[in-house]
Write a protein that holds these residues in place. Structure first.
Motif, PDB file in Angstrom:
ATOM      1  N   ALA A 177      -0.020 -14.124  -7.791  1.00 42.93           N
ATOM      2  CA  ALA A 177       0.940 -14.444  -6.732  1.00 42.93           C
ATOM      3  C   ALA A 177       2.091 -13.429  -6.730  1.00 42.93           C
ATOM      4  O   ALA A 177       2.553 -13.014  -5.658  1.00 42.93           O
ATOM      5  N   LEU A 178       2.534 -13.002  -7.913  1.00 41.73           N
ATOM      6  CA  LEU A 178       3.604 -12.013  -8.010  1.00 41.73           C
ATOM      7  C   LEU A 178       3.172 -10.676  -7.419  1.00 41.73           C
ATOM      8  O   LEU A 178       3.931 -10.040  -6.671  1.00 41.73           O
ATOM      9  N   VAL A 179       1.957 -10.267  -7.696  1.00 36.74           N
ATOM     10  CA  VAL A 179       1.444  -8.998  -7.164  1.00 36.74           C
ATOM     11  C   VAL A 179       1.338  -9.062  -5.643  1.00 36.74           C
ATOM     12  O   VAL A 179       1.717  -8.125  -4.935  1.00 36.74           O
ATOM     13  N   VAL A 180       0.842 -10.190  -5.115  1.00 37.70           N
ATOM     14  CA  VAL A 180       0.720 -10.350  -3.661  1.00 37.70           C
ATOM     15  C   VAL A 180       2.098 -10.426  -3.017  1.00 37.70           C
ATOM     16  O   VAL A 180       2.351  -9.804  -1.979  1.00 37.70           O
ATOM     17  N   LEU A 181       3.028 -11.152  -3.651  1.00 38.33           N
ATOM     18  CA  LEU A 181       4.378 -11.273  -3.116  1.00 38.33           C
ATOM     19  C   LEU A 181       5.086  -9.921  -3.066  1.00 38.33           C
ATOM     20  O   LEU A 181       5.728  -9.597  -2.068  1.00 38.33           O
ATOM     21  N   THR A 182       4.961  -9.126  -4.108  1.00 37.72           N
ATOM     22  CA  THR A 182       5.599  -7.800  -4.099  1.00 37.72           C
ATOM     23  C   THR A 182       4.971  -6.897  -3.043  1.00 37.72           C
ATOM     24  O   THR A 182       5.674  -6.085  -2.429  1.00 37.72           O
ATOM     25  N   ALA A 183       3.674  -7.045  -2.811  1.00 35.70           N
ATOM     26  CA  ALA A 183       3.024  -6.231  -1.781  1.00 35.70           C
ATOM     27  C   ALA A 183       3.533  -6.620  -0.393  1.00 35.70           C
ATOM     28  O   ALA A 183       3.831  -5.747   0.437  1.00 35.70           O
ATOM     29  N   VAL A 184       3.663  -7.910  -0.121  1.00 34.94           N
ATOM     30  CA  VAL A 184       4.135  -8.370   1.190  1.00 34.94           C
ATOM     31  C   VAL A 184       5.604  -7.998   1.384  1.00 34.94           C
ATOM     32  O   VAL A 184       5.989  -7.463   2.437  1.00 34.94           O
ATOM     33  N   LEU A 185       6.433  -8.281   0.384  1.00 29.59           N
ATOM     34  CA  LEU A 185       7.850  -7.941   0.470  1.00 29.59           C
ATOM     35  C   LEU A 185       8.033  -6.426   0.600  1.00 29.59           C
ATOM     36  O   LEU A 185       8.837  -5.957   1.402  1.00 29.59           O
TER      37      LEU A 185
END
Length: 168
Positions: free
Chosen positions: A34-42
């Motif tokens: 989730a952290l990896v996906v969140l950083t990619a979206v942000l």
């Protein structure tokens, strides 16, 4: 060049995998994903915002007839940040977010200008030694021979006079 490619394709992924394993041990596997996906979206949103801003700054500088060197460098940093943020991993995300920080981009630009200036100074001083023996002779002056001038004719000046008109 081989060393750079070696680091990019071998060393960086190994470091990223090791960091992801350590983070997943601390916060859990699902939270890490989730952290990896969140950083990619942000990161994608920030890159879009700053990229459009850099593009409009480049257009504004060019409309004023100025060379937008710092804005182009800023845009390049934003593009690199976007690639790094889309790459899954902790280290690449940190570097990507750092490149999105304007203060760090200014520091990088200043360091790059200083490095280029030092390299140009070194090359110019090395070339100056190579051209010093040519500096004494005028490259536009043609060698004089006894067949060029009739007797009693004075030597002509090397100054060329003329008129010009500027047409805009």
């Amino acid at each position: 060049m081989f060393r750079i490619l070696f680091v990019l394709f071998i060393v960086v992924p190994i470091i990223e995998i090791a960091l992801l394993i350590q983070v997943s041990d601390v916060i859990g596997g699902v939270a890490t994903i989730a952290l990896v996906v969140l950083t990619a979206v942000l990161g994608a949103k920030l890159v879009k915002k700053q990229g459009l801003s850099a593009f409009s700054n480049v257009q504004g500088q060019m409309a004023q007839g100025q060379m937008p060197a710092s804005e182009l460098f800023s845009g390049l940093c934003v593009i690199i940040a976007g690639v790094l943020l889309m790459t899954p991993g902790i280290m690449t995300d940190v570097i990507g977010f750092m490149l999105l920080t304007p203060a760090i981009r200014v520091h990088l630009a200043n360091a790059l200008v200083k490095q280029i200036g030092a390299q140009m100074h070194a090359k110019m001083s090395a070339q100056q030694d190579g051209f010093s023996h040519h500096a004494q002779q005028n490259p536009f002056e043609q060698p004089q021979s006894s067949f060029d001038k009739p007797e009693g004719v004075q030597e002509q000046s090397s100054t060329i006079e003329g008129e010009y008109q500027r047409k805009d």
